[in-house]
Design a protein around this motif. Structure first.
Motif, PDB file in Angstrom:
ATOM      1  N   PHE A  20       0.824  -1.205   0.000  1.00  0.00           N
ATOM      2  CA  PHE A  20       0.000   0.000   0.000  1.00  0.00           C
ATOM      3  C   PHE A  20       0.861   1.259   0.000  1.00  0.00           C
ATOM      4  O   PHE A  20       0.550   2.236  -0.700  1.00  0.00           O
ATOM      5  CB  PHE A  20      -0.937   0.002   1.216  1.00  0.00           C
ATOM      6  N   LEU A  21       1.946   1.252   0.780  1.00  0.00           N
ATOM      7  CA  LEU A  21       2.773   2.457   0.898  1.00  0.00           C
ATOM      8  C   LEU A  21       3.551   2.724  -0.389  1.00  0.00           C
ATOM      9  O   LEU A  21       3.718   3.882  -0.789  1.00  0.00           O
ATOM     10  CB  LEU A  21       3.737   2.341   2.085  1.00  0.00           C
ATOM     11  N   ILE A  22       4.027   1.675  -1.040  1.00  0.00           N
ATOM     12  CA  ILE A  22       4.709   1.870  -2.325  1.00  0.00           C
ATOM     13  C   ILE A  22       3.731   2.421  -3.355  1.00  0.00           C
ATOM     14  O   ILE A  22       4.060   3.341  -4.119  1.00  0.00           O
ATOM     15  CB  ILE A  22       5.335   0.546  -2.813  1.00  0.00           C
ATOM     16  N   SER A  23       2.515   1.877  -3.363  1.00  0.00           N
ATOM     17  CA  SER A  23       1.495   2.388  -4.296  1.00  0.00           C
ATOM     18  C   SER A  23       1.193   3.848  -4.005  1.00  0.00           C
ATOM     19  O   SER A  23       1.083   4.676  -4.921  1.00  0.00           O
ATOM     20  CB  SER A  23       0.212   1.559  -4.178  1.00  0.00           C
ATOM     21  N   TYR A  24       1.065   4.160  -2.710  1.00  0.00           N
ATOM     22  CA  TYR A  24       0.816   5.547  -2.323  1.00  0.00           C
ATOM     23  C   TYR A  24       1.969   6.453  -2.755  1.00  0.00           C
ATOM     24  O   TYR A  24       1.743   7.552  -3.279  1.00  0.00           O
ATOM     25  CB  TYR A  24       0.627   5.661  -0.806  1.00  0.00           C
ATOM     26  N   SER A  25       3.199   6.008  -2.519  1.00  0.00           N
ATOM     27  CA  SER A  25       4.368   6.831  -2.849  1.00  0.00           C
ATOM     28  C   SER A  25       4.439   7.130  -4.340  1.00  0.00           C
ATOM     29  O   SER A  25       4.835   8.235  -4.752  1.00  0.00           O
ATOM     30  CB  SER A  25       5.661   6.135  -2.386  1.00  0.00           C
ATOM     31  N   LEU A  26       4.058   6.147  -5.157  1.00  0.00           N
ATOM     32  CA  LEU A  26       4.037   6.375  -6.602  1.00  0.00           C
ATOM     33  C   LEU A  26       2.973   7.405  -6.976  1.00  0.00           C
ATOM     34  O   LEU A  26       3.205   8.282  -7.821  1.00  0.00           O
ATOM     35  CB  LEU A  26       3.786   5.056  -7.334  1.00  0.00           C
ATOM     36  N   ILE A  27       1.802   7.308  -6.318  1.00  0.00           N
ATOM     37  CA  ILE A  27       0.748   8.298  -6.566  1.00  0.00           C
ATOM     38  C   ILE A  27       1.200   9.671  -6.071  1.00  0.00           C
ATOM     39  O   ILE A  27       0.968  10.701  -6.713  1.00  0.00           O
ATOM     40  CB  ILE A  27      -0.566   7.878  -5.879  1.00  0.00           C
ATOM     41  N   PHE A  28       1.866   9.686  -4.900  1.00  0.00           N
ATOM     42  CA  PHE A  28       2.389  10.927  -4.334  1.00  0.00           C
ATOM     43  C   PHE A  28       3.404  11.563  -5.282  1.00  0.00           C
ATOM     44  O   PHE A  28       3.410  12.778  -5.494  1.00  0.00           O
ATOM     45  CB  PHE A  28       3.037  10.620  -2.986  1.00  0.00           C
ATOM     46  N   TRP A  29       4.248  10.724  -5.860  1.00  0.00           N
ATOM     47  CA  TRP A  29       5.218  11.209  -6.845  1.00  0.00           C
ATOM     48  C   TRP A  29       4.481  11.854  -8.026  1.00  0.00           C
ATOM     49  O   TRP A  29       4.881  12.908  -8.518  1.00  0.00           O
ATOM     50  CB  TRP A  29       6.065  10.039  -7.335  1.00  0.00           C
ATOM     51  N   PHE A  30       3.386  11.223  -8.447  1.00  0.00           N
ATOM     52  CA  PHE A  30       2.612  11.747  -9.569  1.00  0.00           C
ATOM     53  C   PHE A  30       1.974  13.094  -9.221  1.00  0.00           C
ATOM     54  O   PHE A  30       1.867  13.976 -10.085  1.00  0.00           O
ATOM     55  CB  PHE A  30       1.538  10.750  -9.989  1.00  0.00           C
ATOM     56  N   THR A  31       1.534  13.279  -7.946  1.00  0.00           N
ATOM     57  CA  THR A  31       0.984  14.582  -7.550  1.00  0.00           C
ATOM     58  C   THR A  31       2.054  15.672  -7.639  1.00  0.00           C
ATOM     59  O   THR A  31       1.743  16.823  -7.923  1.00  0.00           O
ATOM     60  CB  THR A  31       0.408  14.547  -6.123  1.00  0.00           C
ATOM     61  N   GLY A  32       3.300  15.297  -7.387  1.00  0.00           N
ATOM     62  CA  GLY A  32       4.391  16.257  -7.556  1.00  0.00           C
ATOM     63  C   GLY A  32       4.530  16.693  -8.997  1.00  0.00           C
ATOM     64  O   GLY A  32       4.758  17.877  -9.289  1.00  0.00           O
ATOM     65  N   VAL A  33       4.379  15.730  -9.903  1.00  0.00           N
ATOM     66  CA  VAL A  33       4.408  16.049 -11.336  1.00  0.00           C
ATOM     67  C   VAL A  33       3.259  16.992 -11.686  1.00  0.00           C
ATOM     68  O   VAL A  33       3.424  17.939 -12.470  1.00  0.00           O
ATOM     69  CB  VAL A  33       4.336  14.757 -12.173  1.00  0.00           C
ATOM     70  N   ILE A  34       2.065  16.748 -11.078  1.00  0.00           N
ATOM     71  CA  ILE A  34       0.911  17.619 -11.326  1.00  0.00           C
ATOM     72  C   ILE A  34       1.192  19.037 -10.849  1.00  0.00           C
ATOM     73  O   ILE A  34       0.903  20.017 -11.552  1.00  0.00           O
ATOM     74  CB  ILE A  34      -0.350  17.058 -10.637  1.00  0.00           C
ATOM     75  N   LEU A  35       1.767  19.167  -9.647  1.00  0.00           N
ATOM     76  CA  LEU A  35       2.093  20.499  -9.131  1.00  0.00           C
ATOM     77  C   LEU A  35       3.116  21.205 -10.021  1.00  0.00           C
ATOM     78  O   LEU A  35       3.022  22.417 -10.245  1.00  0.00           O
ATOM     79  CB  LEU A  35       2.635  20.405  -7.700  1.00  0.00           C
ATOM     80  N   LEU A  36       4.087  20.457 -10.514  1.00  0.00           N
ATOM     81  CA  LEU A  36       5.054  21.030 -11.454  1.00  0.00           C
ATOM     82  C   LEU A  36       4.331  21.573 -12.681  1.00  0.00           C
ATOM     83  O   LEU A  36       4.602  22.691 -13.142  1.00  0.00           O
ATOM     84  CB  LEU A  36       6.068  19.965 -11.875  1.00  0.00           C
ATOM     85  N   ALA A  37       3.408  20.772 -13.206  1.00  0.00           N
ATOM     86  CA  ALA A  37       2.662  21.179 -14.397  1.00  0.00           C
ATOM     87  C   ALA A  37       1.804  22.407 -14.106  1.00  0.00           C
ATOM     88  O   ALA A  37       1.738  23.334 -14.927  1.00  0.00           O
ATOM     89  CB  ALA A  37       1.795  20.025 -14.887  1.00  0.00           C
ATOM     90  N   GLY A 232      -0.696   8.762   3.483  1.00  0.00           N
ATOM     91  CA  GLY A 232       0.718   8.391   3.521  1.00  0.00           C
ATOM     92  C   GLY A 232       1.288   8.451   4.926  1.00  0.00           C
ATOM     93  O   GLY A 232       2.092   7.591   5.320  1.00  0.00           O
ATOM     94  N   ILE A 233       0.899   9.475   5.688  1.00  0.00           N
ATOM     95  CA  ILE A 233       1.374   9.597   7.076  1.00  0.00           C
ATOM     96  C   ILE A 233       0.937   8.376   7.886  1.00  0.00           C
ATOM     97  O   ILE A 233       1.729   7.784   8.635  1.00  0.00           O
ATOM     98  CB  ILE A 233       0.834  10.888   7.718  1.00  0.00           C
ATOM     99  N   PHE A 234      -0.325   7.989   7.729  1.00  0.00           N
ATOM    100  CA  PHE A 234      -0.860   6.830   8.458  1.00  0.00           C
ATOM    101  C   PHE A 234      -0.124   5.545   8.071  1.00  0.00           C
ATOM    102  O   PHE A 234       0.302   4.757   8.933  1.00  0.00           O
ATOM    103  CB  PHE A 234      -2.357   6.695   8.168  1.00  0.00           C
ATOM    104  N   LEU A 235       0.064   5.295   6.772  1.00  0.00           N
ATOM    105  CA  LEU A 235       0.728   4.085   6.306  1.00  0.00           C
ATOM    106  C   LEU A 235       2.189   4.026   6.758  1.00  0.00           C
ATOM    107  O   LEU A 235       2.669   2.977   7.204  1.00  0.00           O
ATOM    108  CB  LEU A 235       0.645   3.994   4.782  1.00  0.00           C
ATOM    109  N   ALA A 236       2.906   5.165   6.621  1.00  0.00           N
ATOM    110  CA  ALA A 236       4.320   5.193   7.007  1.00  0.00           C
ATOM    111  C   ALA A 236       4.489   4.937   8.492  1.00  0.00           C
ATOM    112  O   ALA A 236       5.390   4.193   8.914  1.00  0.00           O
ATOM    113  CB  ALA A 236       4.937   6.531   6.613  1.00  0.00           C
ATOM    114  N   CYS A 237       3.651   5.562   9.317  1.00  0.00           N
ATOM    115  CA  CYS A 237       3.739   5.373  10.771  1.00  0.00           C
ATOM    116  C   CYS A 237       3.394   3.939  11.155  1.00  0.00           C
ATOM    117  O   CYS A 237       4.058   3.338  12.013  1.00  0.00           O
ATOM    118  CB  CYS A 237       2.814   6.346  11.493  1.00  0.00           C
ATOM    119  N   CYS A 238       2.365   3.378  10.532  1.00  0.00           N
ATOM    120  CA  CYS A 238       1.972   1.994  10.828  1.00  0.00           C
ATOM    121  C   CYS A 238       3.074   1.011  10.463  1.00  0.00           C
ATOM    122  O   CYS A 238       3.400   0.094  11.236  1.00  0.00           O
ATOM    123  CB  CYS A 238       0.693   1.631  10.077  1.00  0.00           C
TER     124      CYS A 238
END
Length: 251
Positions: A20-37, A232-238
């Motif tokens: 779940f956290l790897i999937s989240y991190s990939l989505i999080f990475w994609f949100t960074g691309v969106i903010l760049l755009a 992401g905060i919840f998954l990383a802490c867990c």
């Protein structure tokens, strides 16, 4: 030290959390691309509008570009930390997500509030930009960009130019000319003749609509990405706590 049976029971839980956290991190990475755009789009498309709204060049697009770049980097860091199963890396990742959450929450609230306060600011600054228009200053170029892109002229109508120093010397700016017009210096210096050659709609109402709608989009994106960090905060802490409590080590 945990018993072998306990560790065997823990492995599926950790594997699930890591997935779940790897999937989240990939989505999080994609949100960074969106903010760049969004930052690049804001720099290219809204530069003229924002420069008038703030009476000077704004750094807002650069902030979005910088934030997006940092999120891209930490999104990759999150994937690395998850694969390594390092508790301290996961805690660092959670701390970063918390900072991003608060930063984007503040940015979203600021954008939302600015969206509603922009009308008064724009009216003052746009009137001033028209009155001091000289065709060469940054604000004057912003006025030309707005009049050309929005197909409008003046603040409330093209007659607003009659009281300006520029009109007395040069007439109405060429950026007011409609696409089928035959604008000549003589025509632009005569309000009656210019009426048929320039855009009749004023820019103020169109400008506020463009700014409010686009700032609303940016604020909405900021809010959405901000609350996305909570997952992401919840998954990383867990995951960090599970690995630590069970003394699990990746081989």
């Amino acid at each position: 030290m945990t018993s072998p049976s306990r560790r065997l029971q823990t492995k599926p839980v950790i594997t699930c959390l890591k997935t779940f956290l790897i999937s989240y991190s990939l989505i999080f990475w994609f949100t960074g691309v969106i903010l760049l755009a969004v930052g690049v789009w804001g720099k290219v498309s809204l530069e003229a509008y924002l420069s008038l709204a703030t009476e000077e060049s704004t750094n807002a697009p650069y902030v979005l570009i910088g934030t997006g770049a940092i999120i891209v980097i930490f999104g990759l860091f999150g994937c690395f930390a998850t694969c390594r199963g390092s508790p301290w890396m996961l805690k660092l990742y959670a701390m970063f997500l918390t900072l991003v959450f608060f930063a984007e929450l503040v940015a979203g609230i600021s954008g939302f509030l600015f969206r509603h306060e922009i009308k008064g600011t724009l009216e003052k600054t746009y009137k001033n930009a028209v009155q001091t228009y000289n065709s060469t200053s940054p604000q004057s170029k912003a006025v030309d960009t707005i009049q050309t892109n929005l197909q409008c002229c003046g603040v409330k109508s093209y007659t607003d130019w009659a009281s300006t120093e520029y009109f007395r010397e040069h007439g109405i700016p060429m950026s007011c000319c409609n696409r089928t017009s035959n604008c000549t210096p003589d025509v632009l210096k005569d309000m009656d003749k210019a009426a048929a050659e320039v855009y009749s709609t004023g820019c103020f109402s169109l400008l506020t609509n463009v700014m409010e709608s686009n700032l609303g989009i940016i604020a909405g994106i900021s809010f959405g990405i901000a609350f996305f960090q909570l997952i992401g905060i919840f998954l990383a802490c867990c995951l960090s706590r599970t690995i630590t409590n069970n003394q699990y080590e990746m081989v």
